[in-house]
Structures are given as C-alpha cells and as structure tokens.
Design a protein around this motif. Structure first.
Motif, mmCIF file in Angstrom:
data_model
loop_
_atom_site.group_PDB
_atom_site.id
_atom_site.type_symbol
_atom_site.label_atom_id
_atom_site.label_comp_id
_atom_site.label_asym_id
_atom_site.label_seq_id
_atom_site.Cartn_x
_atom_site.Cartn_y
_atom_site.Cartn_z
ATOM 1 N N LYS A 1 -4.628 8.469 -4.885
ATOM 2 C CA LYS A 1 -3.658 7.854 -3.987
ATOM 3 C C LYS A 1 -4.337 6.761 -3.162
ATOM 4 C CE LYS A 1 -0.465 9.057 -0.297
ATOM 5 N NZ LYS A 1 0.013 10.138 0.571
ATOM 6 N N GLY A 2 -3.710 5.590 -3.110
ATOM 7 C CA GLY A 2 -4.246 4.492 -2.311
ATOM 8 C C GLY A 2 -5.392 3.734 -2.950
ATOM 9 N N SER A 3 -5.664 3.981 -4.236
ATOM 10 C CA SER A 3 -6.810 3.339 -4.894
ATOM 11 C C SER A 3 -6.481 1.959 -5.455
ATOM 12 C CB SER A 3 -7.360 4.252 -6.000
ATOM 13 O OG SER A 3 -6.386 4.440 -7.004
ATOM 14 N N GLY A 4 -5.206 1.558 -5.423
ATOM 15 C CA GLY A 4 -4.837 0.228 -5.896
ATOM 16 C C GLY A 4 -4.221 0.192 -7.284
ATOM 17 N N LYS A 5 -3.750 1.327 -7.792
ATOM 18 C CA LYS A 5 -3.142 1.378 -9.129
ATOM 19 C C LYS A 5 -1.938 0.453 -9.231
ATOM 20 C CE LYS A 5 -2.191 5.704 -8.752
ATOM 21 N NZ LYS A 5 -2.668 5.887 -7.385
ATOM 22 N N SER A 6 -1.023 0.592 -8.289
ATOM 23 C CA SER A 6 0.197 -0.231 -8.330
ATOM 24 C C SER A 6 -0.140 -1.699 -8.089
ATOM 25 C CB SER A 6 1.209 0.261 -7.295
ATOM 26 O OG SER A 6 1.639 1.564 -7.623
#
Length: 170
Positions: A48-53
């Motif tokens: 979560k929050g790692s920049g996937k999107s």
C-alpha cells in the motif's frame, strides 16, 4: 436476462503495435521497458502506498495510438487524453462509436458484477489494453472469475493485453 454467447473464434486482431521501448517517468527516475500492446501482459504488485497506481497511470499515458480501458476501483487514474465514465453502459456506447482511445471506468456500482461485465465486454470487442486496478478486490486464490480468466488465458488471440495491479501477489 440471457447471457450473450461470445464467439470462440478470434476477433480480427489488429497488428500489434511494434515492440518499442517505453520511457515512463516515475518520480525522478525514468523507467525503460519493452511492452508490445495487444500481445503481452504486465502484473504490478506492491505494498500500500508504494506507487502501483502511479506507475500504471504513467504506463497508460505512454500508450499512444493504443486503445486502453481502465477499471479504476479507487478513482486514482487520470489522463488528459482519457474519457472518464461512471457507467459501463456509457463507456460502451462511446467506445462502440469511436473504436479508439483511452477510457477510464470509475463505476458508481463498484460490484463484482460490474467487474465481470467489464471483462466480458472487453473480451467480446478485443484489440484493447486493459488495466485492472486493485484486482485483489475481486480475485483471490480461492475465487477466480471466469470473465477475468478468459482475458488472461484467451485474450492474446483476441488482441488483448492486461495490466493487472494488486497489493496481493496471489
């Protein structure tokens, strides 16, 4: 309502976009990778929050001259070249007239049935790059959806590439 039968015959597949090296900016660092639209798949996984999107959004913006449909579960995707819809019926109506472009579905009805239908409609049409954000919301080891599996297992002959984004690897 009766389900429409989808032909098992491949749609007339557009020639793949020539394999090219895409330069995607992710923060300060450009990412150089090779991707052949309509012929290859990508899986993006991270915490979560790692920049996937963010990464998926940058990839979408780099796909010039390619038809792209995005299932945007959390309304995180955007592009000045994309049309955003809250109804799958509206997206289909516009796409079926234009046959090209970038389309983002941010559904008001974010149900499994909407996701299933999104996959089914894309499979019927072919010649698309599909992006599925937060895929783990509908897919688990215990629950595989037939409509999504059709895309993964039989999408290539129909000219479908899938970019799947999830915070869970399986």
């Amino acid at each position: 309502p009766e389900e429409e039968e989808v032909s098992s015959h491949p749609v007339e597949k557009e020639s793949p976009v020539p394999e090219s090296s895409h330069l995607v900016r992710s923060g300060e660092h450009p990412l150089d990778f090779s991707f052949t639209a309509y012929d290859e798949d990508i899986f993006i996984c991270g915490s979560k929050g790692s920049g996937k999107s963010y990464l998926a959004n940058q990839i979408m913006k780099s796909l010039n001259g390619v038809s792209v449909w995005v299932y945007d579960f959390n309304s995180q995707m955007s592009s000045s070249r994309a049309m955003v819809f809250n109804s799958l019926d509206d997206l289909l109506k516009v796409y079926d007239e234009a046959k090209r472009g970038h389309y983002i579905l941010q559904p008001f009805d974010n149900s499994e049935n909407t996701f299933r239908r999104f996959c089914q409609e894309a499979f019927k049409r072919g010649n698309l790059v599909l992006m599925m954000d937060e895929a783990h919301s509908f897919l688990t080891k215990q629950k595989q959806l037939k409509e999504f599996n059709n895309i993964i297992l039989s999408g290539r002959p129909r000219g479908i590439s899938c970019i799947t984004i999830s915070s869970r690897p399986a």
